[in-house]
Motif scaffolding. Structure first.
Motif, mmCIF file in Angstrom:
data_model
loop_
_atom_site.group_PDB
_atom_site.id
_atom_site.type_symbol
_atom_site.label_atom_id
_atom_site.label_comp_id
_atom_site.label_asym_id
_atom_site.label_seq_id
_atom_site.Cartn_x
_atom_site.Cartn_y
_atom_site.Cartn_z
ATOM 1 N N GLY A 88 5.451 25.722 14.157
ATOM 2 C CA GLY A 88 3.985 25.950 14.351
ATOM 3 C C GLY A 88 3.258 26.178 12.814
ATOM 4 O O GLY A 88 3.882 26.277 11.996
ATOM 5 N N PRO A 89 2.071 26.325 13.067
ATOM 6 C CA PRO A 89 1.151 26.519 11.962
ATOM 7 C C PRO A 89 1.535 27.655 11.300
ATOM 8 O O PRO A 89 1.208 27.940 9.743
ATOM 9 C CB PRO A 89 -0.179 26.486 12.408
ATOM 10 C CG PRO A 89 -0.269 25.909 13.672
ATOM 11 C CD PRO A 89 1.098 26.121 14.286
ATOM 12 N N ASP A 90 1.869 28.762 11.892
ATOM 13 C CA ASP A 90 2.327 29.952 11.300
ATOM 14 C C ASP A 90 3.636 29.939 10.471
ATOM 15 O O ASP A 90 4.133 30.820 10.219
ATOM 16 C CB ASP A 90 2.038 31.100 12.353
ATOM 17 C CG ASP A 90 3.005 31.032 13.605
ATOM 18 O OD1 ASP A 90 3.657 30.053 13.642
ATOM 19 O OD2 ASP A 90 2.737 31.603 14.436
#
Length: 302
Positions: A88-90
């Motif tokens: 994910g983006p994180d």
């Protein structure tokens, strides 16, 4: 693809899913197309909202095991197979399988970890006690059953026919496709099924997905037949040019298309397997599985 019974590449699914995301403005799409094909009268429109497929029998409610004996579940998943597994983006694990694992942990009320590893290392990691459960779109096969125990299937990889939108059929039977040209990937279980069941059709084999789908777009074949999950993403993605749609319903014969996708655990770990089966049923019963499915799949493969 190494996960499912019928070959399907990571690149194919990733590209198709990315196309769908771009087409939807990178938003989550919550509407399904019809599991049964559109009616010929309206070939360019999905016929009706699709019910999310259920993989559990409400009459076969699993017994609740002694969940107090579970203190932690170490889930293993793979690194790059969107929308099922991806970073994910994180920087944390994300995807359908990851969210399902988290839902299972919530239902069981146990601490869980989710570690991403290369797909080919997952089974060895479980058998050497570096994890407890594999949730990575792992197809249940006799070969894997010799090394792992599995939960009940939480989804299947059905086969479907796709036609151009002006030639959709609500139902597909062998007698309906007599003399029709059907494209399929050479050497797959889908090709074997066509050759065994659709003996009066003209079967044309192709080397890869790109050439197969291009043949349909150019009307060189009347139908193509293949993995419904990959085809659903293609239909709804930019690469298809809105040319095509599913015809007929899913084909799920286990002899050709596998037993389904399950969560793998170490041989003999009945407590964990039974706990996951109980939690899977509960999540489905409460509607949480439906919510999760709709979050990731804009056109149903079923």
């Amino acid at each position: 693809m190494p996960h499912l019974t019928a070959p399907l590449s990571h690149v194919t699914v990733r590209a198709a899913w990315t196309g769908c995301a771009i087409a939807a403005g990178l938003a989550v799409v919550l509407a399904f197309g019809s599991a049964q094909a559109q009616t010929p009268a309206r070939p360019a429109v999905e016929a009706a909202p699709q019910a999310v497929p259920g993989f559990w029998d409400p009459r076969r409610r699993p017994d609740r095991p002694d969940l107090s004996r579970l203190t932690v579940i170490r889930f293993l998943t793979e690194t790059d197979y969107p929308p099922f597994n991806f970073t994910g983006p994180d920087g944390n694990p994300a995807g359908f399988n990851v969210d399902l694992a988290r839902s299972l942990c919530d239902e069981i009320k146990v601490t869980c970890t989710i570690q991403m590893r290369r797909f080919e290392t997952l089974v060895d990691a479980i058998t050497s006690n570096r994890g407890d459960a594999i949730i990575a779109s792992l197809a249940v096969t006799p070969q894997l059953r010799a090394r792992l125990d599995f939960t009940d299937p939480y989804y299947r990889a059905p086969a479907r026919f796709v036609s151009r939108r002006d030639a959709v059929m609500p139902e597909v039977r062998p007698e309906y496709l007599e003399g029709k040209k059907i494209g399929v990937i050479a050497g797959t279980s889908h090709e074997a099924y066509l050759k065994a069941m659709f003996t009066d059709a003209e079967i044309k084999s192709y080397a890869n997905d790109d050439t197969l789908r291009l043949a349909l777009r150019r009307s060189e074949v009347d139908f193509i037949f293949g993995d419904a999950i990959a085809l659903a993403f293609w239909i709804n993605g930019t690469d298809s040019g809105e040319c095509c749609a599913f015809s007929g319903g899913p084909f799920v014969e286990s002899r050709y298309f596998g037993e389904g996708i399950g969560i793998g655990v170490r041989k003999g770990n009945d407590l964990l397997r039974q706990s996951l089966n109980w939690a899977l049923f509960r999540i489905w019963e409460k509607g949480r599985f439906t919510d999760l499915w709709l979050r990731y799949f804009s056109i149903s493969p079923f």
